[in-house]
Scaffold this motif. Sequence first.
Motif, short mmCIF file in Angstrom:
data_model
loop_
_atom_site.label_atom_id
_atom_site.label_comp_id
_atom_site.label_asym_id
_atom_site.label_seq_id
_atom_site.Cartn_x
_atom_site.Cartn_y
_atom_site.Cartn_z
N ARG A 1 85.67 119.57 104.54
CA ARG A 1 85.42 119.73 105.97
C ARG A 1 84.48 118.68 106.55
NH1 ARG A 1 83.03 124.85 105.40
NH2 ARG A 1 84.24 125.72 103.72
N ALA A 2 83.94 117.81 105.73
CA ALA A 2 82.89 116.88 106.17
C ALA A 2 83.48 115.67 106.88
CB ALA A 2 82.07 116.43 104.97
N SER A 3 82.63 115.04 107.71
CA SER A 3 83.00 113.78 108.35
C SER A 3 82.87 112.65 107.32
CB SER A 3 82.08 113.51 109.54
OG SER A 3 80.75 113.29 109.08
N GLN A 4 83.28 111.43 107.73
CA GLN A 4 83.25 110.30 106.80
C GLN A 4 81.83 110.02 106.32
OE1 GLN A 4 86.20 109.06 106.02
NE2 GLN A 4 85.41 107.61 104.53
N LYS A 5 80.86 110.08 107.21
CA LYS A 5 79.47 109.80 106.85
C LYS A 5 78.94 110.88 105.90
CE LYS A 5 76.55 108.24 109.94
NZ LYS A 5 75.62 108.18 111.08
N ASP A 6 79.28 112.14 106.18
CA ASP A 6 78.81 113.24 105.33
C ASP A 6 79.48 113.21 103.95
OD1 ASP A 6 77.09 114.15 107.28
OD2 ASP A 6 78.57 115.55 108.13
N LYS A 7 80.73 112.75 103.92
CA LYS A 7 81.41 112.64 102.62
C LYS A 7 80.69 111.65 101.71
CE LYS A 7 86.05 114.08 103.82
NZ LYS A 7 87.47 113.77 103.85
N GLY A 8 80.23 110.56 102.27
CA GLY A 8 79.48 109.57 101.49
C GLY A 8 78.19 110.17 100.94
N ARG A 9 77.50 110.95 101.77
CA ARG A 9 76.25 111.59 101.33
C ARG A 9 76.54 112.61 100.23
NH1 ARG A 9 74.37 116.21 102.38
NH2 ARG A 9 75.76 116.61 104.14
N LEU A 10 77.60 113.40 100.42
CA LEU A 10 77.97 114.40 99.40
C LEU A 10 78.35 113.73 98.08
CD1 LEU A 10 80.02 116.96 101.52
CD2 LEU A 10 77.86 117.39 100.36
N LEU A 11 79.08 112.62 98.18
CA LEU A 11 79.45 111.88 96.96
C LEU A 11 78.21 111.38 96.24
CD1 LEU A 11 82.59 109.73 97.83
CD2 LEU A 11 82.38 111.48 96.08
#
Length: 114
Positions: free
Chosen positions: A17-27
């Motif tokens: 459900r995350a945005s592109q920026k949040d996906k990078g942080r989660l990764l």
Amino acid sequence: MAARAEITAKYARQYARASQKDKGRLLDEVVAVTGWSRDNARRQLRAAAKPRPARPRRRRRPRKYSYDALKVLQRVWAFSGYECGKYLAAAMPTLLDSLERHGELVAGKRLFSS
């Protein structure tokens, strides 16, 4: 390994459900916790987010022989010295004749003595 699976399952819902920026942080978080590479972490998160289709239950094959027939076959197999199926099938007529002649295949008699 189980800990990594739990972490992946926890982050997978957020990652989907995350945005592109949040996906990078989660990764970055998953890589720091698990020690995986970013590519592997991304692959694991995407796979964990997908719903798995339910596998249909396989029907069991019907029994070929009855319980009593199996016990007799086990007894004949034991008397043959535990031969493989190929040689047991060839020796079966001779074995059955000799076992009947010696009274080993009498109905009601215990097949295996304790």
